[in-house]
Design a protein around this motif. Sequence first.
Motif, PDB file in Angstrom:
ATOM      1  N   LYS A 159      47.680  48.119  33.726  1.00 55.05           N
ATOM      2  CA  LYS A 159      46.594  48.841  33.064  1.00 55.05           C
ATOM      3  C   LYS A 159      46.783  48.834  31.541  1.00 55.05           C
ATOM      4  O   LYS A 159      45.822  48.786  30.783  1.00 55.05           O
ATOM      5  CB  LYS A 159      46.558  50.283  33.577  1.00 55.05           C
ATOM      6  N   PRO A 192      48.506  48.191  45.758  1.00 60.79           N
ATOM      7  CA  PRO A 192      47.057  48.174  45.998  1.00 60.79           C
ATOM      8  C   PRO A 192      46.228  48.429  44.738  1.00 60.79           C
ATOM      9  O   PRO A 192      45.048  48.108  44.707  1.00 60.79           O
ATOM     10  CB  PRO A 192      46.861  49.309  47.015  1.00 60.79           C
ATOM     11  N   THR A 193      46.834  49.028  43.709  1.00 58.59           N
ATOM     12  CA  THR A 193      46.051  49.395  42.520  1.00 58.59           C
ATOM     13  C   THR A 193      46.741  48.914  41.235  1.00 58.59           C
ATOM     14  O   THR A 193      47.069  49.713  40.365  1.00 58.59           O
ATOM     15  CB  THR A 193      45.864  50.924  42.458  1.00 58.59           C
ATOM     16  N   PRO A 194      46.964  47.601  41.113  1.00 59.08           N
ATOM     17  CA  PRO A 194      47.764  47.115  39.969  1.00 59.08           C
ATOM     18  C   PRO A 194      47.145  47.411  38.606  1.00 59.08           C
ATOM     19  O   PRO A 194      47.878  47.675  37.653  1.00 59.08           O
ATOM     20  CB  PRO A 194      47.845  45.605  40.217  1.00 59.08           C
ATOM     21  N   LEU A 195      45.821  47.370  38.530  1.00 58.27           N
ATOM     22  CA  LEU A 195      45.193  47.586  37.219  1.00 58.27           C
ATOM     23  C   LEU A 195      44.954  49.061  36.920  1.00 58.27           C
ATOM     24  O   LEU A 195      44.541  49.424  35.824  1.00 58.27           O
ATOM     25  CB  LEU A 195      43.878  46.807  37.130  1.00 58.27           C
ATOM     26  N   GLY A 196      45.200  49.899  37.898  1.00 63.28           N
ATOM     27  CA  GLY A 196      45.072  51.332  37.658  1.00 63.28           C
ATOM     28  C   GLY A 196      46.383  51.958  37.222  1.00 63.28           C
ATOM     29  O   GLY A 196      46.422  53.091  36.765  1.00 63.28           O
ATOM     30  N   GLU A 197      47.469  51.213  37.392  1.00 63.90           N
ATOM     31  CA  GLU A 197      48.798  51.746  37.062  1.00 63.90           C
ATOM     32  C   GLU A 197      49.190  51.423  35.632  1.00 63.90           C
ATOM     33  O   GLU A 197      49.198  50.260  35.231  1.00 63.90           O
ATOM     34  CB  GLU A 197      49.849  51.149  38.012  1.00 63.90           C
ATOM     35  N   PRO A 220      46.008  56.351  40.195  1.00 65.97           N
ATOM     36  CA  PRO A 220      46.281  55.706  41.487  1.00 65.97           C
ATOM     37  C   PRO A 220      47.592  56.134  42.147  1.00 65.97           C
ATOM     38  O   PRO A 220      47.715  56.030  43.360  1.00 65.97           O
ATOM     39  CB  PRO A 220      46.339  54.222  41.118  1.00 65.97           C
ATOM     40  N   THR A 221      48.565  56.583  41.365  1.00 63.33           N
ATOM     41  CA  THR A 221      49.857  56.920  41.984  1.00 63.33           C
ATOM     42  C   THR A 221      50.008  58.414  42.246  1.00 63.33           C
ATOM     43  O   THR A 221      50.351  58.827  43.347  1.00 63.33           O
ATOM     44  CB  THR A 221      51.030  56.442  41.102  1.00 63.33           C
ATOM     45  N   SER A 254      43.345  53.565  48.694  1.00 64.95           N
ATOM     46  CA  SER A 254      43.405  52.242  48.053  1.00 64.95           C
ATOM     47  C   SER A 254      42.278  52.022  47.032  1.00 64.95           C
ATOM     48  O   SER A 254      42.204  50.961  46.422  1.00 64.95           O
ATOM     49  CB  SER A 254      43.370  51.143  49.112  1.00 64.95           C
ATOM     50  N   ASP A 269      40.860  51.953  43.652  1.00 66.77           N
ATOM     51  CA  ASP A 269      41.465  51.950  42.320  1.00 66.77           C
ATOM     52  C   ASP A 269      40.403  52.403  41.308  1.00 66.77           C
ATOM     53  O   ASP A 269      39.695  51.589  40.720  1.00 66.77           O
ATOM     54  CB  ASP A 269      41.966  50.535  41.998  1.00 66.77           C
ATOM     55  N   LEU A 285      40.500  53.560  38.342  1.00 71.92           N
ATOM     56  CA  LEU A 285      40.611  53.150  36.940  1.00 71.92           C
ATOM     57  C   LEU A 285      40.881  51.658  36.783  1.00 71.92           C
ATOM     58  O   LEU A 285      40.732  51.118  35.686  1.00 71.92           O
ATOM     59  CB  LEU A 285      41.735  53.944  36.254  1.00 71.92           C
ATOM     60  N   GLY A 286      41.310  50.995  37.858  1.00 78.18           N
ATOM     61  CA  GLY A 286      41.693  49.595  37.742  1.00 78.18           C
ATOM     62  C   GLY A 286      40.722  48.615  38.368  1.00 78.18           C
ATOM     63  O   GLY A 286      40.855  47.413  38.184  1.00 78.18           O
ATOM     64  N   ASN A 287      39.738  49.114  39.101  1.00 77.60           N
ATOM     65  CA  ASN A 287      38.737  48.216  39.682  1.00 77.60           C
ATOM     66  C   ASN A 287      37.580  48.083  38.692  1.00 77.60           C
ATOM     67  O   ASN A 287      36.931  49.072  38.353  1.00 77.60           O
ATOM     68  CB  ASN A 287      38.245  48.815  41.007  1.00 77.60           C
ATOM     69  N   PRO A 306      39.727  47.561  33.123  1.00 71.65           N
ATOM     70  CA  PRO A 306      40.393  46.264  33.213  1.00 71.65           C
ATOM     71  C   PRO A 306      39.491  45.132  32.727  1.00 71.65           C
ATOM     72  O   PRO A 306      38.267  45.200  32.925  1.00 71.65           O
ATOM     73  CB  PRO A 306      40.659  46.128  34.711  1.00 71.65           C
TER      74      PRO A 306
END
Lengths: 424, 306
Positions: free
Chosen positions: A193, A247-252, B142-143, B161, B163, B165-167, B255
């Motif tokens: 992110k 599952p949420t690589p761009l949110g981390e 997400p975490t 699952s 996301d 902020l990341g989707n 993103p």
Amino acid sequence: MKKALIVAAALAVLGIGSLYAAGGKDAGAAAGGKVKLTVWGRDLGDGEPDHAYVTALVKNFAAANPDIELDYIALGDPGLADKTKIAMAAGTGPDIFQSWGGSVMGGYADANRLLDLTAELKDVPGSAAASGAMSWKGKTYGVAPFFAIAGLYVNEGLFKANGLAVPKTIDELEKACDVFVAKNIQPFACGAKDKWPPLATYMYLTNRFGGDAFGSAQSRAGRFDADPFAKAAAKIQDWMKKGYFGPTPLGEAYGDAQQLMATGKAAMQVTGSWMCGQFSSKEFTDQTIGLYPFPVQAGGIGKETDVMGMTDIGFVATKLAEGKKAAVVRFLKYAMSAEAGAAEPGRISSVPGVKAPSKLTEMGAAIFGKAKMVQFWWDQDLPPNVTSPLNDTIQTFFLPQTDVKASLTSFEKLAEEAMGPAKK
Amino acid sequence: MKGTADAYAARKPGIRDWRRGAFVALCIAPAFAFLAAFMYYPIVETFRLSLMRSSGLGGEVFIGIQNYVRLFGDPEFLAGLSHVFSWAFWSVLIQLPLAFAVAFSLTFYMNKATGPLRVVYYLANILPSAITAMLGKFVFGPTNGIIASVASAFGIDWLRSVDFLGNPDIAFWTVFTVATWTYTGFPIVYLMARIEQIPREIREAAELDGATGWNYAVRIVLPAVSYPLRILAVLSVVGSLKLFDLPYLMTSGGPGNATVTLGITLYRQGFVNWQYGKASAIGVVIFVLSLAFTVAQFSWRAKEPE
């Protein structure tokens, strides 16, 4: 009417006078005949473990040098970069500022904003890579007491519990990742992110596929969409699709990635040695974490001894400090002393004689010590006008629909604008 | 008014002499100097820089309108432009009706809770953006985010699952949702103040005529607040054009370019990429668009019924 005119005129004179007084004060002079040194830093002097070096440096230098008044101002990140940029453009700023060196420092050097200290710092002991990072076009502008290298942080407990050995090749790495995915453990903590964290992984993969492909593209002998870049990008995208980054690589964000490692929810992280202190701290994590070289690619060109890294903590002097060069040099030499470095709990020191403060730092220092090639962070080694697009481009590899080759070709076009066309 | 001024001037003929002019000039000078130094000069300088290739460290080169030409071929800028217009559109379409509904409800059903509720709704508006962004991440992260934690606790895997902020398909709406929470407070308070000015007799007359709450809201209150709503709409649009803090703090525009705005693009070009010329061109675009909407605002003001 006359009275009002007099009052207004008096107020105007007072206003102009106060403005003159505010701007006309000699910034270099301090009370009691002391020399005043203003230092802009990234790290807060708050006593947190990862700021321990800066905290001790400021405190101990002030105590040992009563003739110098040290004004250390912590600006954080990106506050330091932003404020320095504005100040440099306006021809103002501090006497010394924290810097990673490289092309950003080089931009200031080219604009004649930095103080050439080549002669004064030539005898300061330190690693060649560290002094190289603080030099530009043959001139030295500062010092780097700590040098960061990126490596593969491995949760040794998780690897052991799953019967896995620390991977030495990318094939072994992928097999380990598949095991972790099957057991619902996130193989990699990343923090994509924030855009910059995946850079280290991408740099290593490109190197492992194509050796010094970056050097070739940087010198414009090659292109940024050449095979090694495209293969590395495709590999990241493939790993993302397989769930290696969770599952949420761009949110981390990077902080989330640290937490995933610290809590044992992720098995590996490719990042800098600045994390050695925190990953060694029992207050930060109860996991057993080790630091290893990034695996090699079977049939690839890059070697285990090709290491990615750059200045971790560095300082650069500005032209504004020309009249107090002696005080500046005293500060920079003290920053490079074993005494100042002793307070650091984790980073890899560039100074000979400073003992590694943790097992992780020892592991990092060993990787650094064996390095035959050290590649600086690309986003600090390329011209500043393409560094942000570089990290943006790498982030797009984490999107399943991205055509990575097309994305790299777009970046190559930007590079051509900034650095000229590639020869092939 | 003119007659009064003439009469005054006739009684004090000497007031028109050079001393009066000098006094007026002296009074205006500080304010004018301030405006000139901190507003007019930067605007002119921004226009000038937008025609240059400049890193901000000297060595400027005049390149005409090339920065503008490059901007309109730059996917990040185009994404930013598209997002601020989308943001403006949805702000007007969602935030203002929501603000009206809340403001009307609070004034129509006025009771002991109205005062505290007014504070509660406005509270989000006075929070610093950094806090708002942190709260947003606290909910949508997400975490450790609330939604992810609740989903994990109840075994709702599909929600875990997501996301937020990341989707790239969702991130814009996540940020917009947080913005709606924080930015709706001001319109609520503003509209409440206006609604409370409607004479009580009008409501009593409507009730005597058998008007329902809905009829009262749509046929009486809505026309009465149409002018404030138009002002709020313009403010929303201009605010959207300058949008920076919340998307930057929550997603850094990512993103990819999924939540980038003109303000974020300007920041990146100027402060990260060292392209002051291009950043200035973006500043000019924001300025021109904001000016256009501000002019529209003034023209609406001119048409306001007495």
